[in-house]
Scaffold this active site. Structure first.
Site, PDB file in Angstrom:
ATOM      1  N   SER A 194       0.874  -1.175   0.000  1.00  0.00           N
ATOM      2  CA  SER A 194       0.000   0.000   0.000  1.00  0.00           C
ATOM      3  C   SER A 194       0.907   1.219   0.000  1.00  0.00           C
ATOM      4  CB  SER A 194      -0.839  -0.022   1.281  1.00  0.00           C
ATOM      5  OG  SER A 194      -1.419   1.250   1.537  1.00  0.00           O
TER       6      SER A 194
ATOM      7  N   TYR B 108      -2.130  -1.619  10.415  1.00  0.00           N
ATOM      8  CA  TYR B 108      -2.101  -1.670   8.938  1.00  0.00           C
ATOM      9  C   TYR B 108      -0.778  -1.121   8.414  1.00  0.00           C
ATOM     10  CZ  TYR B 108      -4.001  -1.165   4.161  1.00  0.00           C
ATOM     11  OH  TYR B 108      -4.233  -1.267   2.805  1.00  0.00           O
TER      12      TYR B 108
HETATM   13  P1  NAD Z   1     -11.884  -5.989  -0.103  1.00  0.00           P
HETATM   14  O1  NAD Z   1     -12.487  -5.874   1.245  1.00  0.00           O
HETATM   15  O2  NAD Z   1     -12.660  -5.570  -1.308  1.00  0.00           O
HETATM   16  O3  NAD Z   1     -11.391  -7.515  -0.361  1.00  0.00           O
HETATM   17  C1  NAD Z   1     -10.653  -8.221   0.593  1.00  0.00           C
HETATM   18  C2  NAD Z   1     -10.904  -9.701   0.420  1.00  0.00           C
HETATM   19  O4  NAD Z   1     -10.049 -10.398   1.345  1.00  0.00           O
HETATM   20  C3  NAD Z   1     -12.346 -10.130   0.723  1.00  0.00           C
HETATM   21  O5  NAD Z   1     -12.850 -10.942  -0.320  1.00  0.00           O
HETATM   22  C4  NAD Z   1     -12.216 -10.912   2.031  1.00  0.00           C
HETATM   23  O6  NAD Z   1     -13.171 -11.982   2.142  1.00  0.00           O
HETATM   24  C5  NAD Z   1     -10.799 -11.451   1.911  1.00  0.00           C
HETATM   25  N1  NAD Z   1     -10.228 -11.819   3.209  1.00  0.00           N
HETATM   26  C6  NAD Z   1     -10.276 -11.144   4.385  1.00  0.00           C
HETATM   27  N2  NAD Z   1      -9.675 -11.825   5.351  1.00  0.00           N
HETATM   28  C7  NAD Z   1      -9.210 -12.962   4.791  1.00  0.00           C
HETATM   29  C8  NAD Z   1      -8.483 -14.086   5.281  1.00  0.00           C
HETATM   30  N3  NAD Z   1      -8.140 -14.173   6.581  1.00  0.00           N
HETATM   31  N4  NAD Z   1      -8.165 -15.080   4.423  1.00  0.00           N
HETATM   32  C9  NAD Z   1      -8.538 -14.993   3.125  1.00  0.00           C
HETATM   33  N5  NAD Z   1      -9.234 -13.978   2.602  1.00  0.00           N
HETATM   34  C10 NAD Z   1      -9.565 -12.970   3.425  1.00  0.00           C
HETATM   35  O7  NAD Z   1     -10.511  -5.188   0.012  1.00  0.00           O
HETATM   36  P2  NAD Z   1      -9.514  -4.564  -1.098  1.00  0.00           P
HETATM   37  O8  NAD Z   1      -9.607  -3.095  -0.974  1.00  0.00           O
HETATM   38  O9  NAD Z   1      -9.678  -5.205  -2.414  1.00  0.00           O
HETATM   39  O10 NAD Z   1      -8.106  -4.973  -0.446  1.00  0.00           O
HETATM   40  C11 NAD Z   1      -7.284  -6.001  -0.953  1.00  0.00           C
HETATM   41  C12 NAD Z   1      -5.855  -5.722  -0.541  1.00  0.00           C
HETATM   42  O11 NAD Z   1      -5.430  -4.489  -1.107  1.00  0.00           O
HETATM   43  C13 NAD Z   1      -5.635  -5.610   0.974  1.00  0.00           C
HETATM   44  O12 NAD Z   1      -4.417  -6.239   1.328  1.00  0.00           O
HETATM   45  C14 NAD Z   1      -5.551  -4.111   1.186  1.00  0.00           C
HETATM   46  O13 NAD Z   1      -4.795  -3.785   2.322  1.00  0.00           O
HETATM   47  C15 NAD Z   1      -4.834  -3.705  -0.095  1.00  0.00           C
HETATM   48  N6  NAD Z   1      -4.971  -2.285  -0.438  1.00  0.00           N
HETATM   49  C16 NAD Z   1      -6.209  -1.746  -0.656  1.00  0.00           C
HETATM   50  C17 NAD Z   1      -6.283  -0.401  -0.991  1.00  0.00           C
HETATM   51  C18 NAD Z   1      -7.601   0.263  -1.260  1.00  0.00           C
HETATM   52  O14 NAD Z   1      -7.623   1.491  -1.313  1.00  0.00           O
HETATM   53  N7  NAD Z   1      -8.692  -0.472  -1.452  1.00  0.00           N
HETATM   54  C19 NAD Z   1      -5.128   0.381  -1.092  1.00  0.00           C
HETATM   55  C20 NAD Z   1      -3.889  -0.217  -0.847  1.00  0.00           C
HETATM   56  C21 NAD Z   1      -3.823  -1.563  -0.523  1.00  0.00           C
END
Ligand code: NAD
Length: 261
Positions: free
Chosen positions: A143, A156
């Site tokens: 991130s 985080y």
């Molecule tokens: P999201 O909530 O849309 O999707 C996350 C998914 O992870 C969900 O399907 C959930 O069921 C699954 N999950 C949660 N805990 C789990 C576990 N213990 N085992 C397996 N699966 C699990 O979130 P997103 O925004 O798509 O985030 C995905 C990744 O991207 C994360 O690591 C997040 O930190 C990172 N990220 C997101 C952003 C953003 O702005 N959305 C920015 C930087 C990084």
């Protein structure tokens, strides 16, 4: 033929958001994709959505923080398609709380999903890649918070910084076997994870939701724009497909200039 033709790619947290977009892009680039998620039913549904029942996407129920579940999931993939060539360790959650109010249980859960999950899935992937003797590519979902801190996100920010160390170590240990490891670092993308924290941040900061978007999430970008799922999926394909060790142990920021490191 796509850039990832013939590859088997496992993406964790791929039933939603960024992971789902990456799995779709990998499939379009020719890979067979494994949708691994805590929500097994949603993982199956996304696999069906991606391959239209053709059998080149599969859903696997996996809690990335559970050693046995991770190893079982990887075994299931190996018995169907052989060793994985690409891992995207992407599953993640967010907790918004001032550090002084943060429960120890919430801290441990965050580190378990983000750091234990990255370790357990990377180890399982590396074992398969080494046994198959054909190397592979590991992408850890970092991130902008792998490089900067924000208030109310202590576990985080800590976990996302930690992934840089893990990727650099895998890069050194995996090089001899052709295993590369990199970190992809998005800015804010409007997924369920981000939609949930907009009202939470508004409450903690005592400001409106539109102020959270303008003054917290997008304030330091060059154009006040969110990063998109498509942006991140494109970068993920580029990083996963990159053919040499020239690109290993790196982190790549895609954040509309929010962080320039
Ligand atoms: P999201 O909530 O849309 O999707 C996350 C998914 O992870 C969900 O399907 C959930 O069921 C699954 N999950 C949660 N805990 C789990 C576990 N213990 N085992 C397996 N699966 C699990 O979130 P997103 O925004 O798509 O985030 C995905 C990744 O991207 C994360 O690591 C997040 O930190 C990172 N990220 C997101 C952003 C953003 O702005 N959305 C920015 C930087 C990084």
């Amino acid at each position: 033929m796509g850039e990832l033709a013939g590859k088997v790619a496992l993406v964790t947290g791929a039933a939603s958001g960024i992971g789902k977009a990456i799995a779709q892009a990998f499939h379009q680039a020719g890979a067979r994709v494994v949708i691994a998620d805590l929500d097994g039913d949603a993982a199956e549904a996304v696999a069906g959505e991606i391959d239209g029942g053709r059998g080149d996407a599969m859903g696997v129920a996996m809690d990335v923080a559970d050693e046995e579940a991770v190893n079982q999931g990887f075994d299931e993939v190996a018995s169907r398609w052989g060793a994985v060539d690409i891992l995207v360790s992407n599953a993640g959650i967010q907790v918004i709380a001032p550090l002084v109010d943060l429960e120890f249980a919430a801290w441990k859960k965050m580190l378990a999903i983000h750091l234990d999950g990255a370790f357990l899935t990377s180890r399982a992937a590396m074992r398969q890649m080494i046994a198959a003797g054909k190397g592979g590519s590991i992408l850890l979902m970092g991130s902008a918070h792998s490089h900067v801190a924000s208030k109310f996100k202590a576990p985080y920010v800590t976990a996302k910084h930690g992934l840089l160390g893990l990727a650099r170590t895998i890069a050194k240990e995996g090089a001899a076997q052709g295993i590369r490891a990199n970190v992809l670092c998005p800015g804010f993308v409007r997924t369920p994870l981000v939609e949930k924290q907009i009202p939470e941040q508004a409450k903690e900061l005592g400001i409106s939701e539109s102020e959270v978007i303008a003054n917290v999430m997008l304030r330091d970008t060059v154009d006040a724009e969110f990063t998109t799922l498509d942006d991140i999926a494109r970068v993920a394909v580029f990083m996963a497909a990159f053919p040499t060790n020239a690109l290993t142990g790196q982190s790549l920021l895609a954040s509309h200039g929010w962080v320039m490191d």
